[in-house]
Design an enzyme around this catalytic site. Sequence first.
Site, PDB file in Angstrom:
ATOM      1  N   ARG A 241       0.859  -1.189   0.000  1.00  0.00           N
ATOM      2  CA  ARG A 241       0.000   0.000   0.000  1.00  0.00           C
ATOM      3  C   ARG A 241       0.888   1.230   0.000  1.00  0.00           C
ATOM      4  NH1 ARG A 241       2.342   2.145   3.646  1.00  0.00           N
ATOM      5  NH2 ARG A 241       0.748   3.739   3.658  1.00  0.00           N
ATOM      6  N   GLY A 242       0.252   2.413  -0.172  1.00  0.00           N
ATOM      7  CA  GLY A 242       1.015   3.656  -0.341  1.00  0.00           C
ATOM      8  C   GLY A 242       1.145   3.894  -1.843  1.00  0.00           C
ATOM      9  N   ALA A 243       0.843   5.121  -2.264  1.00  0.00           N
ATOM     10  CA  ALA A 243       0.680   5.375  -3.701  1.00  0.00           C
ATOM     11  C   ALA A 243       1.874   4.939  -4.573  1.00  0.00           C
ATOM     12  CB  ALA A 243       0.349   6.849  -3.916  1.00  0.00           C
TER      13      ALA A 243
ATOM     14  N   ARG B 234      -7.502  -0.323  -6.668  1.00  0.00           N
ATOM     15  CA  ARG B 234      -7.580   0.841  -5.780  1.00  0.00           C
ATOM     16  C   ARG B 234      -7.738   2.091  -6.650  1.00  0.00           C
ATOM     17  NH1 ARG B 234      -4.148   1.185  -0.612  1.00  0.00           N
ATOM     18  NH2 ARG B 234      -6.062   2.259  -0.026  1.00  0.00           N
TER      19      ARG B 234
ATOM     20  N   GLN C 220      -2.001   2.941   9.946  1.00  0.00           N
ATOM     21  CA  GLN C 220      -0.702   2.924   9.236  1.00  0.00           C
ATOM     22  C   GLN C 220       0.361   3.719   9.997  1.00  0.00           C
ATOM     23  OE1 GLN C 220      -3.662   3.422   7.756  1.00  0.00           O
ATOM     24  NE2 GLN C 220      -3.682   2.754   5.631  1.00  0.00           N
TER      25      GLN C 220
ATOM     26  N   ASP D 206      -1.995  10.832  -2.679  1.00  0.00           N
ATOM     27  CA  ASP D 206      -2.361   9.740  -3.591  1.00  0.00           C
ATOM     28  C   ASP D 206      -2.680  10.258  -4.981  1.00  0.00           C
ATOM     29  OD1 ASP D 206      -2.783   8.403  -0.854  1.00  0.00           O
ATOM     30  OD2 ASP D 206      -2.831   6.796  -2.343  1.00  0.00           O
TER      31      ASP D 206
ATOM     32  N   ASN E 202      -5.370  12.402   0.062  1.00  0.00           N
ATOM     33  CA  ASN E 202      -4.449  11.616   0.886  1.00  0.00           C
ATOM     34  C   ASN E 202      -5.292  10.913   1.951  1.00  0.00           C
ATOM     35  OD1 ASN E 202      -1.698  10.802   1.464  1.00  0.00           O
ATOM     36  ND2 ASN E 202      -1.870  11.987   3.350  1.00  0.00           N
ATOM     37  N   LYS E 203      -4.641  10.130   2.778  1.00  0.00           N
ATOM     38  CA  LYS E 203      -5.337   9.312   3.776  1.00  0.00           C
ATOM     39  C   LYS E 203      -6.364  10.121   4.561  1.00  0.00           C
ATOM     40  CE  LYS E 203      -5.081   5.838   4.265  1.00  0.00           C
ATOM     41  NZ  LYS E 203      -6.078   4.983   3.579  1.00  0.00           N
TER      42      LYS E 203
HETATM   43  O1  MRU Z   1      -4.521   3.370   2.052  1.00  0.00           O
HETATM   44  P1  MRU Z   1      -3.029   3.548   1.972  1.00  0.00           P
HETATM   45  O2  MRU Z   1      -2.303   3.021   3.149  1.00  0.00           O
HETATM   46  O3  MRU Z   1      -2.486   3.040   0.659  1.00  0.00           O
HETATM   47  O4  MRU Z   1      -2.843   5.117   1.968  1.00  0.00           O
HETATM   48  C1  MRU Z   1      -1.572   5.662   1.915  1.00  0.00           C
HETATM   49  C2  MRU Z   1      -1.555   7.135   1.997  1.00  0.00           C
HETATM   50  O5  MRU Z   1      -2.575   7.780   2.106  1.00  0.00           O
HETATM   51  C3  MRU Z   1      -0.237   7.795   1.839  1.00  0.00           C
HETATM   52  O6  MRU Z   1      -0.167   8.956   2.599  1.00  0.00           O
HETATM   53  C4  MRU Z   1      -0.084   8.147   0.360  1.00  0.00           C
HETATM   54  O7  MRU Z   1      -0.218   7.010  -0.431  1.00  0.00           O
HETATM   55  C5  MRU Z   1       1.203   8.799   0.059  1.00  0.00           C
HETATM   56  S1  MRU Z   1       2.464   7.591   0.179  1.00  0.00           S
HETATM   57  C6  MRU Z   1       3.938   8.121  -0.158  1.00  0.00           C
END
Ligand code: MRU
Length: 332
Positions: free
Chosen positions: A51-53, A84, A176, A217, A227-228
């Site tokens: 996970r994470g963009a 996603r 996270q 994201d 973002n999250k």
């Molecule tokens: O749902 P996730 O854990 O994939 O969400 C991640 C985030 O929101 C991060 O802040 C975002 O992807 C930036 S990662 C460098």
Amino acid sequence: MLVKGKHYRTVWWERGSVKLIEQNALPFEFKIATCRGFRQTARAIGNMTVRGAPAIGAAAGFAMAQAMLAGKAKEGTGLIKATRPTAADLFHAVDRVAAADDALEEAQLIADENVRACERIGEIGEKLCEARVLTHCNAGWLACVDWGTALAPVYARHRKGKRVFVYADETRPRSQGARLTAWELQNEGVPHAIIADNAAAYFMQRGEIDCVFVGADRIAANGDFANKIGTLEKAICAKEFGIPFYVCAPQSTIDAKCRDGKAIRIEERDEDEVLFQTGLCDDGRIGRVRVCAPLSHAKNPAFDVTPAKLVTAYVTERGVLRRGNLIRAAHK
Ligand code: MRU
């Protein structure tokens, strides 16, 4: 980045398989997942093994290479893009690999480019980073291929021997911040504390936070960004208390075709992520418990959109960008 002193990437290719650090097992167990075909890799993206963009982008690029090597480009494109919906890097990677002459070479290039971009974000962002940093979710190396976006400036500052302390928002519902950011910071020896999601304004009001660094994201053409979930309220609080708020992301996260935040599709995830929590039990086993009344239901948007007016600056591998020069800089 380092795990018990050994260097790892979050995502890599090994003899036809995609290897992933199993993020759902962290911080309790360190395991590597092996995805032997594009369907397995797509499933790992959907269930957040990765996970994470930018990490999702790299995994999606490799998944697309697996699909193309199996002669299943069309099925692969549909399946991977459906995993996603919010992270721009995923769509960018699938399209790039689909259009390439050598799918695997292109997927590897995407992963390598991400490492270089994040390292550069660290060098550039370090100049803006002050001693007491608030971050939300995990935008560290686990969210990328290496280094991280929002945490890269923190690591760069720490490696220079400058004082740095990170307030890591817990980041419910999947935690996270508590599970991943704190674990990463521990591995890198960066002093930090996990704070409850609703404690950030308290520390800001007391003057204990100098700057906020978050990832993204998807960044729309006008600078609004997803973002999250919870990022928006941190940005509103930072504005209220006059604290600089920086968004760190590689150029691949900027979606020039997306006019503004209203056009960003927000992923809705299963309500069980809110209703249940998984953790280490007193007897040493990993267990899942319900944390609310039986029969209660939940809503679970995974992201929110922060308006550009709340952002001090965007840190990309090409430099520090302001709202006005975001798209021009992205396409130079
Ligand atoms: O749902 P996730 O854990 O994939 O969400 C991640 C985030 O929101 C991060 O802040 C975002 O992807 C930036 S990662 C460098």
